[in-house]
Enzyme design. Structure first.
Site, PDB file in Angstrom:
ATOM      1  N   PHE A 149       0.802  -1.272   0.051  1.00 17.62           N
ATOM      2  CA  PHE A 149       0.056  -0.076   0.003  1.00 17.62           C
ATOM      3  C   PHE A 149       0.560   1.264   0.104  1.00 17.62           C
ATOM      4  O   PHE A 149       0.090   2.331   0.302  1.00 17.62           O
ATOM      5  CB  PHE A 149      -0.816  -0.226   1.157  1.00 17.62           C
TER       6      PHE A 149
ATOM      7  N   GLU B 107       7.400   0.953  -0.283  1.00 19.35           N
ATOM      8  CA  GLU B 107       8.088   1.860  -1.595  1.00 19.35           C
ATOM      9  C   GLU B 107       9.224   2.406  -1.155  1.00 19.35           C
ATOM     10  O   GLU B 107      10.312   2.274  -2.052  1.00 19.35           O
ATOM     11  CB  GLU B 107       7.101   2.911  -2.074  1.00 19.35           C
TER      12      GLU B 107
ATOM     13  N   ARG C 236       2.219  15.481  -5.560  1.00 20.43           N
ATOM     14  CA  ARG C 236       0.814  15.057  -6.173  1.00 20.43           C
ATOM     15  C   ARG C 236      -0.163  15.574  -5.423  1.00 20.43           C
ATOM     16  O   ARG C 236      -1.449  15.607  -5.753  1.00 20.43           O
ATOM     17  CB  ARG C 236       0.675  13.429  -5.782  1.00 20.43           C
TER      18      ARG C 236
ATOM     19  N   THR D 298       4.719  11.284 -10.892  1.00 23.10           N
ATOM     20  CA  THR D 298       5.043  12.513 -11.169  1.00 23.10           C
ATOM     21  C   THR D 298       6.734  12.767 -11.615  1.00 23.10           C
ATOM     22  O   THR D 298       7.051  13.952 -12.168  1.00 23.10           O
ATOM     23  CB  THR D 298       4.550  13.590 -10.205  1.00 23.10           C
TER      24      THR D 298
ATOM     25  N   ALA E 220       2.021   4.102  -7.899  1.00 22.34           N
ATOM     26  CA  ALA E 220       1.340   4.921  -8.855  1.00 22.34           C
ATOM     27  C   ALA E 220       0.295   4.498  -9.648  1.00 22.34           C
ATOM     28  O   ALA E 220       0.020   5.042 -10.759  1.00 22.34           O
ATOM     29  CB  ALA E 220       2.511   5.611  -9.650  1.00 22.34           C
TER      30      ALA E 220
ATOM     31  N   GLU F 223      -4.982   2.956  -7.055  1.00 19.52           N
ATOM     32  CA  GLU F 223      -5.146   3.935  -6.093  1.00 19.52           C
ATOM     33  C   GLU F 223      -6.607   4.961  -6.237  1.00 19.52           C
ATOM     34  O   GLU F 223      -6.989   5.204  -5.200  1.00 19.52           O
ATOM     35  CB  GLU F 223      -4.053   5.106  -6.179  1.00 19.52           C
TER      36      GLU F 223
END
Ligand code: LUZ
Ligand code: MOS
Length: 750
Positions: free
Chosen positions: A221, A225, A303, A433, A502, A705
């Site tokens: 989730f 990362e 973001r 991004t 992402a 997401e």
């Protein structure tokens, strides 16, 4: 469930890091961490701890042969604290022992003294003292300063949203195995390459001497990362020092205390509207609580800015955002990556304006939905906006007016129970991004028995990427998915992997696999021509594993062709690389087209509030979601339901409570409440009909997401129900809206 992993999972047959055993000689490590939020370490005595039998070694920052640094975007995060600590739970020493019990016993014997320093937990306080992770950023559109006098109504307010624990079922875990040139680490990470780079840096060796392997994750989730890195680096440090395999698996309690969460935000808004509900101006200021080091905070902040106006077109916008350094564990990626925090603020602004104008929020929402070719504040056009379409579709299917009427009727005939309803439209940009992350590679082998092996950049974390990848390869090759195996993700097979994040993993890796399979298929077609005696590859068709030539009787089966090719010495392997086309962003101007496309959808959320007890039940969520042309409806449905529930949890019952010293008090499942089966509402999900995304893989759209943000609707549905009970209740925007908070605001204490 068609997801093959599901069968292994329910039978306990799927393998995670902690299930691996390496021949009885694996050592285990426990992490000794800071007990204070901010201060200097004045004294550290390990001698007693080291003397316990079964304790092999205790490592500190001084033992690191390379650089004591794991910061990925900004180098501001030591692996092990040196002489200063910046948050409770910051790793200081690594205890390696024969068993976890012994390591924990040794931990009790570590003598440490600190000189405490003042700690900051409030992002606004950090901001006012200048503790920023990076310079503030501003996105703007139109002329905000001259827009206010064109408005009939201007409303201001403050919004707070809390953090969120990832609560992946599998806690952070790494197993490092030393070898003759360096180390192999089996890690539960979303970012194999980030881990590889950090391990190499910490050990002071080159990246080609570090191999990272990822089998599958028991959930992530966003929490793996960037934050799987430290445990992998620590395990690697111990393994390379001791020449033995070393495993670290955090307990639930350690994981909840030591790792970062979703970023809490504190925000101010000012919104200006015409009497008819048109939004003319929106000014918003975000204060992000980054925690003690940068981690991914600056990307997350970006973001947030991209999603400041959610699915609305507003012609005058200013969005300002600051990432503020505090003394909490570094906050990190979490499904939605800063966008949910932004969307909660604009929805709060709309709610408050609607209340002042005597309208329902849905009137303002619907009036301002972004249309095709409207512009986002960052300069991109919503060329393919489906915002109004998903709203219309949910209305057509469920009749929004009728639902509101029924709620009204219920509320008129009930005094102590009130219903509330809210609509939640969403718009989420797909692509990293950071432009450079928008790339993926695949390596495909066909073996001489005809079976296929696929390696990709992405990791399986329960989201079903492997299942979708199998479908991609099977459809290009025209064979059954059973003939395809997706390998573990491994940095020696596929290099320079972007994080699996992402919502872009299938888009990118699916395309890379498609390209690699096409290379092999072309070779196969050429070989088939030669074997079958024909001239044009276009005439070769493959169906159910049989190659044939159009209008001719001759055929050759997949397996026979493969064997023929092998004997003819034709390559049966291919590697391919995919880079998302056309995206760009100019950070000086804060303008560009950073996303390949946007995902849209609309949800209706209904709640029932028991006003005397402050308890509510989220009764239903009715959703029309745009998946493009779904690659796998069952997997996509699972993603939408899971994301919704996770979003509901964030907005309502998931409450991270800290004491004055900054210690997390809700650090166990007995005190940190998350939605369970009973909490889950009735969920109705429809995919937007006839949607096809020409920019996505086989017409599909990323799904991970965006549906998280439907959960935001619950906050406003509850608030509506509360207001029906207490007409003069001043709306407040302070998530999570727990039962306790509801009760105490309906019956304020004198
Ligand atoms: N991770 C990242 C993400 O590094 N960049 C992003 O833009 C992103 N977006 C969503 C989730 N993770
Ligand atoms: Mo994520 S928040 O896509 O790691």
């Amino acid at each position: 469930m068609r997801n093959k992993d599901a069968i292994l999972n329910v039978r306990g047959e799927s393998c995670y890091v902690d299930d691996l055993s390496s021949a009885g000689e694996t050592l285990v490590a426990e992490v000794f961490s800071s007990e204070i939020s901010h201060g200097e370490i004045t004294h550290l005595d390990l001698s007693k701890a080291k003397s316990i039998s079964g304790v092999i070694a205790i490592f500190t920052a001084n033992d690191i042969p390379g650089k004591n640094q794991i910061g990925n975007i900004i180098e501001d995060e030591p692996l092990l604290a040196e002489d200063k600590v910046d948050y409770i739970g910051q790793p200081i020493a690594l205890i390696v022992a024969d068993s976890n019990t012994l390591a924990r016993k040794a931990m009790q014997e570590i003598k440490i003294k600190y000189k405490k320093m003042p700690a900051i937990f409030d992002p606004r306080e950090a901001f006012s003292k200048g503790h920023l992770i990076a310079p503030q950023r501003v996105f703007s559109l139109g002329d905000i300063d001259n827009a206010w006098n064109k408005c009939d109504m201007v409303v201001e307010g403050t919004v707070e949203s809390g953090g969120q624990e990832h609560l992946y079922l599998e806690t952070q875990s790494s197993l490092a195995i030393p070898n003759e040139y360096g180390v192999k680490v089996i890690s539960s990470t979303q970012s194999p390459t980030v881990v590889q780079r950090a391990v190499a840096k910490v050990l002071g060796i080159s990246m080609n001497k570090v191999e990272i392997d990822v089998i599958r994750l028991g959930g992530a989730f966003g929490g793996k990362e960037d934050q799987a890195t430290s445990w992998a680096a620590m395990a690697a440090l111990a393994a390379s020092k001791l020449g033995k395999p070393v495993k670290i698996t955090l307990s639930r309690n350690e994981d909840m205390n030591m790792t970062g969460k979703r970023h809490p935000y504190s925000s101010d808004f000012k919104i200006g509207l015409k009497n008819d509900g048109r939004i003319i101006a929106y000014d918003v200021n975000f204060y992000q609580n980054a925690g003690a080091s940068a981690d991914l905070s600056t990307s997350i902040l970006e973001r947030t800015l991209f999603h400041a106006t959610n699915s609305y077109f507003i012609s005058n916008v200013r969005a300002t955002a600051a990432s503020c350094r505090t003394n909490s564990p570094p906050n990190t990626a979490f499904r939605g990556f800063g966008a949910p925090q932004a969307m909660f603020v604009i929805e709060s602004a709309i709610f408050k304006a609607a209340e002042k104008m005597g309208l329902d929020p849905r009137v303002i929402q619907e009036k301002n939905l972004i249309k095709e070719n409207d512009i986002f504040p960052y300069g991109m056009r919503a060329v393919d906006s489906l915002s109004r379409k998903t709203w219309a579709a949910v209305d057509k299917k469920y009749n929004i007016k009728k639902i509101y009427k029924e709620v009204e009727k219920f509320n008129l005939s009930n005094t102590f129970f009130k219903k509330g309803v809210a609509i939640m439209p969403i718009c989420f940009g797909i692509s990293f991004t950071n432009k450079f992350l928008n790339q993926a590679s695949a390596l495909v082998h066909v073996y001489t028995d005809g079976s296929v092996s696929v390696s990709i950049s992405a990791v399986e974390m329960g989201q079903g990427v492997n299942e979708k990848i199998k479908k991609v390869a099977a459809s290009v090759f025209g064979i059954d998915t059973d003939m395809i195996k997706v390998e573990s993700t491994n940095t020696s097979r596929v290099a320079n992997t972007s994080p699996t994040a992402a919502s872009a993993d299938i888009d990118m890796n699916g395309n890379a696999v498609r390209l690699a399979c096409e290379i092999i298929l072309n070779q196969m077609k050429k070989a088939a021509l030669k074997k079958l005696g024909c001239k044009k590859t276009e005439n070769v068709v493959i169906q159910s594993g049989v190659f044939s030539i159009q209008n001719k009787k001759k055929k050759i089966r997949w397996n026979d062709l493969i064997l023929y090719m092998y004997q003819e010495r034709i390559s049966l392997s291919a590697q391919a690389h995919y880079a998302t086309p056309k995206i760009y962003f100019n950070k000086d101007k804060e303008k560009g087209a950073p996303f390949l496309y946007h995902v849209y959808g609309t949800a209706i959320i209904e709640v029932l509030l028991d006003c005397m007890r402050g308890r509510y039940k989220i009764e239903s969520a009715k959703i029309v979601h745009d998946c493009g042309k779904s690659l796998d409806p069952i997997i996509d449905m699972g993603q939408i339901e899971g994301a919704l529930i996770q979003g509901l949890g964030w907005m309502t019952i998931e409450d991270l409570i800290y004491d004055k010293e900054g210690r997390l008090m809700t650090d166990a499942l007995s005190t940190y409440k998350v939605p369970d089966m009973h909490y889950t509402p009735e969920i109705h999900v429809e995919f937007l009909e006839n949607s096809e995304n020409p920019k996505g893989l086989f017409g599909s759209k990323g799904v991970g997401e965006p549906p998280f943000m439907y959960g935001i609707g619950a906050y406003f549905a509850i608030l509506k129900a509360m207001k029906d009970f207490r007409k003069n209740l001043e709306p407040f925007f302070f998530a999570p809206l727990t039962f306790e908070k509801v009760l105490l605001s309906l019956f304020p204490q004198k």
